[in-house]
Write a protein that holds these residues in place. Structure first.
Motif, PDB file in Angstrom:
ATOM      1  N   ILE A 148       0.811  -1.043   0.193  1.00 18.69           N
ATOM      2  CA  ILE A 148      -0.132   0.133  -0.094  1.00 18.69           C
ATOM      3  C   ILE A 148       0.838   1.184   0.158  1.00 18.69           C
ATOM      4  N   SER A 149       1.855   1.204   0.648  1.00 20.92           N
ATOM      5  CA  SER A 149       2.849   2.388   0.897  1.00 20.92           C
ATOM      6  C   SER A 149       3.595   2.715  -0.451  1.00 20.92           C
ATOM      7  N   SER A 150       3.896   1.520  -0.972  1.00 20.59           N
ATOM      8  CA  SER A 150       4.793   1.797  -2.142  1.00 20.59           C
ATOM      9  C   SER A 150       4.060   2.181  -3.391  1.00 20.59           C
ATOM     10  N   ARG A 173      -6.449   3.120  -6.304  1.00 24.74           N
ATOM     11  CA  ARG A 173      -6.307   4.685  -6.404  1.00 24.74           C
ATOM     12  C   ARG A 173      -7.587   5.231  -6.589  1.00 24.74           C
ATOM     13  N   ASP A 174      -7.782   6.325  -5.879  1.00 26.67           N
ATOM     14  CA  ASP A 174      -8.950   7.196  -6.020  1.00 26.67           C
ATOM     15  C   ASP A 174      -8.641   8.216  -7.286  1.00 26.67           C
ATOM     16  N   PHE A 175      -9.783   8.862  -7.577  1.00 23.00           N
ATOM     17  CA  PHE A 175      -9.693   9.714  -8.648  1.00 23.00           C
ATOM     18  C   PHE A 175      -8.460  10.817  -8.806  1.00 23.00           C
ATOM     19  N   ASP A 176      -7.953  10.957  -7.517  1.00 24.40           N
ATOM     20  CA  ASP A 176      -6.803  11.844  -7.263  1.00 24.40           C
ATOM     21  C   ASP A 176      -5.445  10.937  -7.423  1.00 24.40           C
ATOM     22  N   GLY A 177      -5.486   9.903  -7.626  1.00 23.08           N
ATOM     23  CA  GLY A 177      -4.165   9.027  -7.541  1.00 23.08           C
ATOM     24  C   GLY A 177      -3.785   8.646  -6.206  1.00 23.08           C
ATOM     25  N   LYS A 178      -4.754   8.631  -5.221  1.00 25.18           N
ATOM     26  CA  LYS A 178      -4.059   8.468  -4.216  1.00 25.18           C
ATOM     27  C   LYS A 178      -4.323   6.785  -3.570  1.00 25.18           C
ATOM     28  N   VAL A 179      -3.523   6.019  -2.968  1.00 20.55           N
ATOM     29  CA  VAL A 179      -3.897   4.391  -2.907  1.00 20.55           C
ATOM     30  C   VAL A 179      -4.933   4.600  -1.819  1.00 20.55           C
TER      31      VAL A 179
END
Length: 628
Positions: A148-150, A173-179
């Motif tokens: 998750i962190s990588s 990932r969400d729409f912002d690219g965050k896992v």
């Protein structure tokens, strides 16, 4: 007939040589063609096997890439769905995600595990939905937290049953690219079994074909070796046939010479009776001037030399008369070296003679006169090769061969008496080595080499006695070695000497029977000069009638008489009327079956024409002195 006898052998040898060349070239061409075909077929089969193996590997790689691509595509779809669900809220999202997972697992039997890890109400990452109910609510392990962190996709290939599986850890990932979550997707591999079986069968078939071809190549190689072996045996048989053809050619040539000699020997020797006998009578009667004596001796010696030519030709054809006896080779050499003929030849130059005769030497069983001729011809040949200032060495040795001696001839193992004659001349040129024993082959000066048949006569006599020749190399001159089978008996010491005066008769009556006038007259004159009374008969019939009225002590009987009965039949009829009648057999030809039969009937000795005075006097006196 003489033409074919002299040319059939070379023609057959030439044919066999051409046949050998054709067979060899044909075999080599077929062998090279066979090797080219083998290499080409092996190359094709090896290429086919390589292609099948490459196809199998390529298909496997393509299947793997397609499998990965399909798995990633499904993870991407799930990622979008999960991200959209999580964006709506936490409580309803879990039920929706679980429903989506259940539908996917039911529709695709290849899915082994499908789990979603996200933050729970307490802020920890837990399994919020899973195809495995026992995992729901379980906290994420350390590896999941690292993933998750990588934010990287992690592929983990590990065995799953017998088929194996592909395990993907896929970040959501969400729409912002965050896992915001982690998708764990494990799917089993599904192999295309039919395609694999087809390609595997093709590979197995190709491999079997390759093995079959290698086995076939091995069998063909064995067959080729067998063909080569048979060809070698055929070539050896043809070589043996060529040697037999050469021997046949040589034998035919000897036979032709023998027939020629036999045809003229009787008539020629009858003619020579006067040439040899009359000078003997004239020398006995005298008185003559020294010049006349010299001329008569020349006439007599010329007749004897002409007779020797005929005898040599008969010896060459192995048809001359001689009896087999134990012969001491050392004694034979000594007798020749003190003979007038050798002494006369030695006077023509200053040749040094060296003899190295073995002290103990077994006797040789053979024809004494013929073996003496071998010694004489080899010594004469060496004297002519050495020149007027050369050296001749004569050696004898008893030798035992335990294995074949390969030289000019292959000499088998056995006990031999070896005679070696070496000269200091120029030696034998390699190009004439094979022809040195051929009849009439000579490089000597005309008029200097006797009959011109010396070495050919030696070859014939030695082989007639079961012997062999060898011509070893020497740094000085030529070396002739004769190997004669040893009898194993030691030579007995004997001493023979010619009588100082001719034995004479005491008025005994002798009947001379010959159909030729000159031999009959000369023999009668010789006997009268020796003190005998002589009766003559020109035919066998006349001799039989004469003996019915006259008593004679001895009959001198010619074997070849024509027309009328021959000598053998004459002697039979004489014995029928006068049993025990003494007789001497005379002929211009070699000893024949008729001569042997006459000797078996009671005739004491065979005399070869032309008769010398000494030969006749000795034979008649010896027969008359024998007691009945």
């Amino acid at each position: 007939m003489l033409f074919w006898a002299c040319n059939a052998g070379p023609l057959l040898s030439l044919y066999l040589e051409r046949f050998d060349d054709q067979m060899t070239r044909s075999h080599l061409n077929s062998k090279f063609s066979f090797l080219r075909q083998e290499v080409f077929q092996l190359f094709v089969l090896s290429g086919m096997l390589t292609f099948v193996l490459w196809s199998l590997l390529t298909l496997r790689q393509a299947d793997e890439e397609q499998f990965r691509f399909e798995a990633l595509s499904r993870c991407r779809v799930l990622e979008v769905a999960i991200a959209d669900i999580l964006h709506q809220g936490m409580v309803p999202q879990i039920a929706q995600i679980q429903q989506r997972i259940d539908r996917l697992v039911q529709n695709d039997h290849r899915i082994v595990r499908l789990s979603v890890i996200a933050k729970g109400a307490d802020g920890r990452y837990v399994h919020i939905a899973s195809s495995l109910p026992s995992r729901i609510g379980k906290p994420a392990n350390q590896e999941d937290l690292v993933a998750i962190s990588s934010g990287e996709i992690i592929f983990l290939e590990e065995p799953y049953g017998k088929t194996g599986a592909l395990d993907i850890t896929y970040p959501v990932r969400d729409f912002d690219g965050k896992v915001i979550a982690l998708l764990g997707y494990t799917v089993s591999r599904e192999f295309h079994i039919y395609q694999t079986l087809v390609l595997g069968s093709l590979g197995l078939l190709t491999f079997c074909l390759l093995l079959f071809h290698l086995w076939q190549a091995r069998m063909l190689s064995r067959q080729d070796n067998e063909i080569q072996k048979n060809l070698r045996q055929q070539l050896e048989a043809e070589e043996s046939l060529r040697e037999m053809a050469e021997e046949l050619h040589r034998a035919k040539k000897m036979e032709a010479i023998g027939l020629l000699a036999g045809g003229v020997a009787h008539d020629l020797n009858n003619m020579l009776v006067g040439v040899v006998g009359i000078p003997d009578l004239m020398l006995q009667e005298g008185p003559l001037t020294p010049q006349q004596q010299k001329q008569l001796v020349t006439i007599r010696e010329t007749g004897i030399r002409i007779s020797d030519v005929v005898n040599d030709m008969q010896t060459l054809s192995r048809s001359s008369a001689a009896s087999w006896e134990a012969v001491d080779l050392n004694q034979l050499i000594d007798e020749y070296l003190i003979s007038p003929e050798f002494i006369d030849r030695q006077k023509t130059g200053q040749i040094e003679l060296v003899t190295e005769l073995a002290s103990e030497l077994s006797v040789v069983v053979g024809k004494r006169t013929h073996l003496r001729k071998v010694v004489m011809n080899l010594v004469v040949n060496a004297m002519e090769a050495a020149g007027s200032q050369g050296q001749i060495t004569i050696r004898t040795l008893e030798q035992r061969l335990t294995e074949p001696l390969v030289g000019y001839e292959t000499i088998p193992p056995g006990n031999y008496v070896r005679l070696q004659v070496q000269d200091s001349g120029p030696g034998i040129a390699p190009e004439i080595m094979e022809r040195i024993f051929e009849p009439f082959f000579s490089r000597k000066v005309m008029g200097k080499s006797g009959t011109g048949l010396g070495l050919a006569i030696c070859w014939s006599i030695v082989h007639d006695h079961g012997g062999f020749f060898d011509l070893p190399t020497s740094h000085s001159g030529a070396v002739f070695e004769v190997y004669l089978p040893a009898s194993g008996r030691a030579a007995a010491s004997t001493a023979a000497s010619l009588p100082a005066v001719l034995p004479r008769g005491a008025g005994e009556q002798v009947l001379v029977v010959d159909d030729e006038e000159v031999p009959r007259q000369v023999a009668g004159d010789m006997l009268r000069s020796l003190g005998y009374q002589v009766l003559v008969a020109a035919s066998g019939e006349e001799a039989v009638r004469l003996l019915d009225t006259e008593k004679v002590e001895l009959v001198l009987l010619d074997m070849m008489m024509d027309p009328g009965i021959n000598g053998l039949e004459t002697y039979r009829r004489i014995l029928e009327r006068h049993p025990g009648q003494k007789a001497l057999i005379v002929s211009g030809q070699a000893e024949t079956v008729d001569v042997d039969e006459a000797l078996a009937l009671g005739a004491s000795k065979f005399l070869k024409k032309p008769l010398s005075l000494h030969k006749l006097a000795t034979a008649v006196a010896a027969e008359l002195r024998q007691k009945d």
